[in-house]
Design a protein around this motif. Structure first.
Motif, PDB file in Angstrom:
ATOM      1  N   SER A   1      40.696  -9.657 -15.538  1.00 46.09           N
ATOM      2  CA  SER A   1      40.536  -8.744 -16.672  1.00 46.09           C
ATOM      3  C   SER A   1      39.078  -8.432 -16.973  1.00 46.09           C
ATOM      4  O   SER A   1      38.794  -7.663 -17.887  1.00 46.09           O
ATOM      5  N   ASP A   2      38.159  -9.029 -16.206  1.00 44.43           N
ATOM      6  CA  ASP A   2      36.724  -8.847 -16.486  1.00 44.43           C
ATOM      7  C   ASP A   2      36.033  -8.095 -15.359  1.00 44.43           C
ATOM      8  O   ASP A   2      34.970  -8.487 -14.885  1.00 44.43           O
ATOM      9  N   LEU A   3      36.663  -6.985 -14.942  1.00 49.69           N
ATOM     10  CA  LEU A   3      36.112  -6.125 -13.889  1.00 49.69           C
ATOM     11  C   LEU A   3      35.756  -4.763 -14.493  1.00 49.69           C
ATOM     12  O   LEU A   3      36.459  -3.774 -14.293  1.00 49.69           O
ATOM     13  N   PRO A   4      34.660  -4.672 -15.242  1.00 51.36           N
ATOM     14  CA  PRO A   4      34.372  -3.438 -15.985  1.00 51.36           C
ATOM     15  C   PRO A   4      34.039  -2.245 -15.105  1.00 51.36           C
ATOM     16  O   PRO A   4      34.047  -1.114 -15.585  1.00 51.36           O
ATOM     17  N   CYS A   5      33.735  -2.483 -13.822  1.00 44.10           N
ATOM     18  CA  CYS A   5      33.421  -1.384 -12.907  1.00 44.10           C
ATOM     19  C   CYS A   5      34.648  -0.901 -12.139  1.00 44.10           C
ATOM     20  O   CYS A   5      34.534   0.006 -11.304  1.00 44.10           O
ATOM     21  N   ALA A   6      35.808  -1.496 -12.393  1.00 41.03           N
ATOM     22  CA  ALA A   6      37.016  -1.154 -11.633  1.00 41.03           C
ATOM     23  C   ALA A   6      37.315   0.334 -11.716  1.00 41.03           C
ATOM     24  O   ALA A   6      37.141   0.954 -12.764  1.00 41.03           O
ATOM     25  N   SER A   7      37.793   0.875 -10.605  1.00 40.41           N
ATOM     26  CA  SER A   7      38.185   2.295 -10.578  1.00 40.41           C
ATOM     27  C   SER A   7      39.537   2.423  -9.897  1.00 40.41           C
ATOM     28  O   SER A   7      39.936   1.579  -9.087  1.00 40.41           O
ATOM     29  N   ALA A   8      40.234   3.494 -10.221  1.00 41.32           N
ATOM     30  CA  ALA A   8      41.527   3.750  -9.597  1.00 41.32           C
ATOM     31  C   ALA A   8      41.381   3.915  -8.086  1.00 41.32           C
ATOM     32  O   ALA A   8      42.200   3.412  -7.311  1.00 41.32           O
ATOM     33  N   ALA A   9      40.332   4.604  -7.655  1.00 40.45           N
ATOM     34  CA  ALA A   9      40.138   4.843  -6.226  1.00 40.45           C
ATOM     35  C   ALA A   9      39.935   3.538  -5.472  1.00 40.45           C
ATOM     36  O   ALA A   9      40.483   3.338  -4.381  1.00 40.45           O
ATOM     37  N   ALA A  10      39.139   2.635  -6.045  1.00 40.82           N
ATOM     38  CA  ALA A  10      38.903   1.351  -5.385  1.00 40.82           C
ATOM     39  C   ALA A  10      40.181   0.528  -5.333  1.00 40.82           C
ATOM     40  O   ALA A  10      40.472  -0.134  -4.328  1.00 40.82           O
ATOM     41  N   LEU A  11      40.972   0.564  -6.393  1.00 42.81           N
ATOM     42  CA  LEU A  11      42.225  -0.192  -6.405  1.00 42.81           C
ATOM     43  C   LEU A  11      43.192   0.372  -5.367  1.00 42.81           C
ATOM     44  O   LEU A  11      43.843  -0.391  -4.628  1.00 42.81           O
ATOM     45  N   ASP A  12      43.301   1.683  -5.286  1.00 41.90           N
ATOM     46  CA  ASP A  12      44.147   2.278  -4.258  1.00 41.90           C
ATOM     47  C   ASP A  12      43.673   1.875  -2.861  1.00 41.90           C
ATOM     48  O   ASP A  12      44.489   1.615  -1.966  1.00 41.90           O
ATOM     49  N   ARG A  13      42.371   1.813  -2.666  1.00 42.78           N
ATOM     50  CA  ARG A  13      41.824   1.442  -1.363  1.00 42.78           C
ATOM     51  C   ARG A  13      42.187  -0.007  -1.020  1.00 42.78           C
ATOM     52  O   ARG A  13      42.584  -0.308   0.113  1.00 42.78           O
ATOM     53  N   PHE A  14      42.061  -0.894  -2.003  1.00 35.58           N
ATOM     54  CA  PHE A  14      42.442  -2.292  -1.769  1.00 35.58           C
ATOM     55  C   PHE A  14      43.921  -2.398  -1.418  1.00 35.58           C
ATOM     56  O   PHE A  14      44.305  -3.103  -0.474  1.00 35.58           O
ATOM     57  N   LEU A  15      44.765  -1.722  -2.173  1.00 35.45           N
ATOM     58  CA  LEU A  15      46.204  -1.831  -1.945  1.00 35.45           C
ATOM     59  C   LEU A  15      46.610  -1.230  -0.605  1.00 35.45           C
ATOM     60  O   LEU A  15      47.548  -1.712   0.039  1.00 35.45           O
ATOM     61  N   GLU A  16      45.910  -0.213  -0.156  1.00 35.98           N
ATOM     62  CA  GLU A  16      46.165   0.332   1.179  1.00 35.98           C
ATOM     63  C   GLU A  16      45.868  -0.719   2.243  1.00 35.98           C
ATOM     64  O   GLU A  16      46.617  -0.868   3.219  1.00 35.98           O
ATOM     65  N   ARG A  17      44.778  -1.462   2.042  1.00 36.12           N
ATOM     66  CA  ARG A  17      44.424  -2.508   3.006  1.00 36.12           C
ATOM     67  C   ARG A  17      45.359  -3.710   2.896  1.00 36.12           C
ATOM     68  O   ARG A  17      45.600  -4.407   3.893  1.00 36.12           O
ATOM     69  N   ALA A  18      45.878  -3.960   1.701  1.00 35.24           N
ATOM     70  CA  ALA A  18      46.776  -5.101   1.504  1.00 35.24           C
ATOM     71  C   ALA A  18      48.165  -4.834   2.074  1.00 35.24           C
ATOM     72  O   ALA A  18      48.874  -5.780   2.447  1.00 35.24           O
ATOM     73  N   ALA A  19      48.570  -3.581   2.132  1.00 35.99           N
ATOM     74  CA  ALA A  19      49.894  -3.228   2.644  1.00 35.99           C
ATOM     75  C   ALA A  19      50.032  -3.723   4.076  1.00 35.99           C
ATOM     76  O   ALA A  19      49.107  -3.635   4.887  1.00 35.99           O
ATOM     77  N   GLY A  20      51.198  -4.263   4.397  1.00 32.38           N
ATOM     78  CA  GLY A  20      51.412  -4.803   5.734  1.00 32.38           C
ATOM     79  C   GLY A  20      51.172  -6.294   5.820  1.00 32.38           C
ATOM     80  O   GLY A  20      51.474  -6.920   6.843  1.00 32.38           O
ATOM     81  N   HIS A  21      50.629  -6.877   4.760  1.00 29.06           N
ATOM     82  CA  HIS A  21      50.438  -8.321   4.689  1.00 29.06           C
ATOM     83  C   HIS A  21      51.338  -8.875   3.590  1.00 29.06           C
ATOM     84  O   HIS A  21      51.516  -8.240   2.544  1.00 29.06           O
ATOM     85  N   GLU A  22      51.891 -10.048   3.808  1.00 30.25           N
ATOM     86  CA  GLU A  22      52.736 -10.625   2.759  1.00 30.25           C
ATOM     87  C   GLU A  22      51.911 -10.906   1.506  1.00 30.25           C
ATOM     88  O   GLU A  22      52.373 -10.653   0.385  1.00 30.25           O
ATOM     89  N   ARG A  23      50.712 -11.433   1.690  1.00 34.23           N
ATOM     90  CA  ARG A  23      49.805 -11.676   0.558  1.00 34.23           C
ATOM     91  C   ARG A  23      48.409 -11.305   0.996  1.00 34.23           C
ATOM     92  O   ARG A  23      48.059 -11.417   2.168  1.00 34.23           O
TER      93      ARG A  23
END
Length: 213
Positions: free
Chosen positions: A109-131
């Motif tokens: 909850s303490d990521l004040p620089c977080a952006s939607a684009a960065a989160l989408d990018r992370f989730l794209e990379r996470a897809a295909g892995h169980e965790r």
């Protein structure tokens, strides 16, 4: 592995009066206001991410609950009040019950620089892995932890959490291009770095003069 039909973001929020105690240069009220502002920016970024279906906040703080509900989060109580891992397990159970085809991703909850684009990018990379796990900027901690539908999140937060998540089978996602998600704010140096990188509007409103926003 089950296909992922979107993601549910899980955001644990500590009671504001207890938050950010290491920001000793700020008065107690300012620390609480900053903690709420950072959580608000995290929730707003998650709500704006195209790959995120819903946001679940787990907290026992009534002020934080009211504010984050206004931003579109579903708020659940931290029923055990026994630490971050249990809080996230509670939020993950809520997500699994309401959105069973979605994966879950826990965000600090303490990521004040977080952006939607960065989160989408992370989730794209996470897809295909169980965790999947994203380390903080120092490489020791964890800022994001994702699990595919039907896969237990198994949070292992605390000292050296990144290594413990990897040893527990989580794929470590490369941090390149995800710097906005690696900068969690615990110390004055962290806060200075976040302000230099660029914080979200809620954090900006409490930390920056109007002319600098």
């Amino acid at each position: 592995m089950p296909s992922t039909s979107g993601w549910v973001a899980l955001v644990p929020v500590k009671e504001l009066r207890l938050a950010k105690s290491r920001l000793h240069h700020l008065e107690a009220g300012a620390r609480s206001a900053l903690a709420l502002a950072m959580a608000s920016d995290v929730v707003a970024a998650a709500r704006a991410a195209r790959s995120v279906t819903a946001v679940v906040v787990v907290t026992n703080d009534v002020v934080a609950a009211a504010r984050l509900e206004e931003l579109g989060a579903r708020v659940v109580a931290d029923v055990t009040d026994s630490g971050l891992d249990d809080a996230l397990e509670n939020a993950a159970r809520t997500a699994a019950a309401l959105w069973p085809r979605c994966g879950v991703v826990a965000l600090s909850s303490d990521l004040p620089c977080a952006s939607a684009a960065a989160l989408d990018r992370f989730l794209e990379r996470a897809a295909g892995h169980e965790r999947a796990v994203l380390a903080d900027r120092l490489g020791d901690g964890t800022t994001l932890l994702a699990a595919a539908p039907g896969v237990a999140l198994n949070p292992r937060y605390g000292a050296a959490s990144r290594a413990r998540h990897v040893l527990d089978g989580a794929h470590q996602v490369a941090a390149a291009g995800l710097e906005r998600l690696t900068l969690d704010v615990d110390t004055p140096a962290d806060l200075e770095a976040a302000l230099a990188l660029g914080v979200g509007p809620h954090t900006s409103a409490v930390m920056l003069p109007a002319d600098d926003r």
